[in-house]
Motif scaffolding. Structure first.
Motif, mmCIF file in Angstrom:
data_model
loop_
_atom_site.group_PDB
_atom_site.id
_atom_site.type_symbol
_atom_site.label_atom_id
_atom_site.label_comp_id
_atom_site.label_asym_id
_atom_site.label_seq_id
_atom_site.Cartn_x
_atom_site.Cartn_y
_atom_site.Cartn_z
ATOM 1 N N ALA A 8 0.637 20.280 95.684
ATOM 2 C CA ALA A 8 0.111 19.178 95.893
ATOM 3 C C ALA A 8 0.953 18.279 95.347
ATOM 4 N N ALA A 9 1.705 18.449 94.217
ATOM 5 C CA ALA A 9 2.750 17.554 93.660
ATOM 6 C C ALA A 9 3.649 16.892 94.759
ATOM 7 N N VAL A 10 3.994 18.256 95.432
ATOM 8 C CA VAL A 10 5.171 17.812 96.365
ATOM 9 C C VAL A 10 4.580 17.035 97.540
ATOM 10 N N LEU A 11 3.599 17.199 98.051
ATOM 11 C CA LEU A 11 3.231 16.708 99.357
ATOM 12 C C LEU A 11 2.453 15.103 99.086
ATOM 13 N N TYR A 12 1.904 15.056 97.823
ATOM 14 C CA TYR A 12 1.227 13.823 97.332
ATOM 15 C C TYR A 12 2.183 13.050 96.460
ATOM 16 N N ARG A 13 2.729 11.808 96.924
ATOM 17 C CA ARG A 13 3.488 10.972 96.137
ATOM 18 C C ARG A 13 3.121 9.743 96.054
ATOM 19 N N PRO A 14 3.532 8.703 95.036
ATOM 20 C CA PRO A 14 3.378 7.146 95.070
ATOM 21 C C PRO A 14 3.737 6.525 96.203
ATOM 22 N N GLN A 15 3.073 5.521 96.517
ATOM 23 C CA GLN A 15 3.406 4.545 97.461
ATOM 24 C C GLN A 15 4.987 3.885 97.321
ATOM 25 N N ARG A 16 5.767 3.520 98.384
ATOM 26 C CA ARG A 16 7.102 2.858 97.951
ATOM 27 C C ARG A 16 6.612 1.502 97.563
ATOM 28 N N THR A 17 7.662 0.982 96.846
ATOM 29 C CA THR A 17 7.335 -0.451 96.424
ATOM 30 C C THR A 17 8.822 -1.083 96.488
ATOM 31 N N ILE A 43 7.093 7.434 98.365
ATOM 32 C CA ILE A 43 8.599 7.473 97.944
ATOM 33 C C ILE A 43 9.289 8.912 98.316
ATOM 34 N N PRO A 44 10.605 8.699 98.546
ATOM 35 C CA PRO A 44 11.292 10.006 98.947
ATOM 36 C C PRO A 44 10.870 11.334 98.082
ATOM 37 N N PHE A 45 10.722 12.412 98.800
ATOM 38 C CA PHE A 45 10.811 13.626 97.919
ATOM 39 C C PHE A 45 11.893 14.089 97.274
ATOM 40 N N SER A 46 11.769 14.304 95.963
ATOM 41 C CA SER A 46 12.796 15.217 95.127
ATOM 42 C C SER A 46 12.276 16.234 94.432
ATOM 43 N N ILE A 47 12.589 17.128 94.031
ATOM 44 C CA ILE A 47 12.029 18.200 93.170
ATOM 45 C C ILE A 47 12.006 17.668 91.900
ATOM 46 N N TYR A 48 12.868 17.027 91.455
ATOM 47 C CA TYR A 48 12.861 16.067 89.992
ATOM 48 C C TYR A 48 11.657 15.568 90.003
ATOM 49 N N GLY A 49 11.184 14.577 90.706
ATOM 50 C CA GLY A 49 10.217 13.873 90.777
ATOM 51 C C GLY A 49 8.968 14.618 90.905
ATOM 52 N N THR A 50 8.881 15.776 91.663
ATOM 53 C CA THR A 50 7.743 16.843 91.614
ATOM 54 C C THR A 50 7.607 17.263 90.299
ATOM 55 N N PHE A 104 27.530 24.776 104.734
ATOM 56 C CA PHE A 104 26.721 24.445 103.443
ATOM 57 C C PHE A 104 27.069 23.053 102.821
ATOM 58 N N PHE A 105 28.105 22.531 103.036
ATOM 59 C CA PHE A 105 28.484 21.070 103.250
ATOM 60 C C PHE A 105 27.461 20.236 103.670
ATOM 61 N N ASP A 106 26.792 20.700 104.715
ATOM 62 C CA ASP A 106 25.503 19.574 105.215
ATOM 63 C C ASP A 106 24.282 20.028 104.826
ATOM 64 N N GLU A 107 24.450 20.557 103.627
ATOM 65 C CA GLU A 107 22.944 20.879 103.223
ATOM 66 C C GLU A 107 22.366 19.757 103.036
ATOM 67 N N LYS A 108 22.483 18.307 102.518
ATOM 68 C CA LYS A 108 21.875 17.335 102.356
ATOM 69 C C LYS A 108 21.084 16.803 103.607
ATOM 70 N N LYS A 109 22.108 16.934 104.804
ATOM 71 C CA LYS A 109 21.639 16.360 105.899
ATOM 72 C C LYS A 109 20.618 17.476 106.495
ATOM 73 N N PHE A 110 20.548 18.769 106.280
ATOM 74 C CA PHE A 110 19.614 19.557 106.636
ATOM 75 C C PHE A 110 18.233 19.481 106.014
ATOM 76 N N PHE A 111 18.399 19.110 104.552
ATOM 77 C CA PHE A 111 16.971 19.034 103.683
ATOM 78 C C PHE A 111 16.468 17.789 104.422
ATOM 79 N N GLU A 112 17.433 16.671 104.394
ATOM 80 C CA GLU A 112 16.600 15.483 104.945
ATOM 81 C C GLU A 112 16.089 15.406 106.318
ATOM 82 N N SER A 113 16.403 16.402 107.165
ATOM 83 C CA SER A 113 15.920 16.456 108.580
ATOM 84 C C SER A 113 14.490 16.677 108.672
ATOM 85 N N ASN A 114 13.604 16.264 109.556
ATOM 86 C CA ASN A 114 12.496 16.482 109.685
ATOM 87 C C ASN A 114 12.072 17.974 109.959
#
Length: 252
Positions: free
Chosen positions: A132-141, A151-158, A223-233
């Protein structure tokens, strides 16, 4: 919906009664999940369950005789299933710690691959608060209507938000997971059958299933494209993975 009309002492009480899960309001869905929990503990349905789902004032329900209540209860038989068919987000938000946390699009159109990897991994492991903490996040401001409302997902924010979910009622967490599992089945499992084969849980083969392992195998030397993979839909990645599996099976 079916219209219910009851007349008591010349006064008509009219309401719309849901006939399937997609027609439940957030409050009604939570009442159903609360009933599931009470039933699993051997307790009777909570006071107000039927009036809430029938859209009746509690006092009106109490005035009805048993023989009048029985046919009304039968209208709600569909709520008895523990594996409901749902195509919409019945829990669009969660209020916790004085914050309103917003949920995802029911088709996963605003869910990233990284978000899915963590949310689904937690859900499969029975770690409902984390999912739930992953899927439900505050609204962007500020929110301009051009992006995901959350707000964008991050495991740290979760990890930071996780403490907020300690105060979320158990039935609400159950509702989140039942809703998620149903949407997963209707919008992902059926669309990518080569990935989600043999039931609700993916079959990893050769050990415990792990989306993280699949992610690493999928990236390979990129592996150098991991960020691109993670940010893909999530649909982009699952479509590619489903195609790879289908092609490999055809070649055998």
């Amino acid at each position: 919906m079916v219209e219910l009309r009851i007349e008591i002492n010349g006064k008509a009480h009219v309401s719309q009664v849901p006939e399937r899960f997609d027609e439940l309001s957030r409050e009604q869905f939570l009442a159903v999940c609360r009933r599931y929990l009470r039933a699993s503990q051997g307790e009777k349905p909570q006071t107000g369950f039927y009036s809430t789902l029938l859209g009746l004032d509690g006092k009106v329900w109490e005035t009805l005789a048993p023989e009048q209540r029985h046919p009304l209860k039968s209208l709600l038989r569909f709520t008895a299933t523990r594996s409901p068919k749902i195509s919409k987000l019945l829990v669009p938000f969660i209020e916790a710690g004085g914050q309103k946390l917003i949920g995802y699009q029911p088709t996963f159109s605003n869910t990233t691959w990284q978000e899915f990897v963590y949310a689904d991994g937690f859900a499969l492991a029975g770690r409902y608060k984390e999912a739930a903490a992953v899927l439900y996040r505050p609204q962007r401001t500020p929110y301009n209507g051009e992006t995901d409302r959350r707000i964008p997902f991050s495991i740290y924010g979760t990890d930071t938000r996780l403490a907020l979910f300690d105060a979320v009622p158990e039935e609400e967490l159950l509702a989140v997971i039942l809703n998620y599992n149903a949407l997963r089945k209707s919008h992902l499992e059926g669309k990518y059958p080569h990935i989600f084969a043999r039931g609700a849980k993916p079959s990893g083969g050769g050990g415990a299933f792990s989306w993280v392992k699949i992610h690493r195998d999928l990236m390979g030397d990129q592996f150098f494209d991991e960020k691109k993979f993670f940010e893909s839909n999530v649909h982009v990645i699952l479509h590619r993975l489903n195609h790879i599996i289908e092609t490999s099976q055809t070649r055998r």
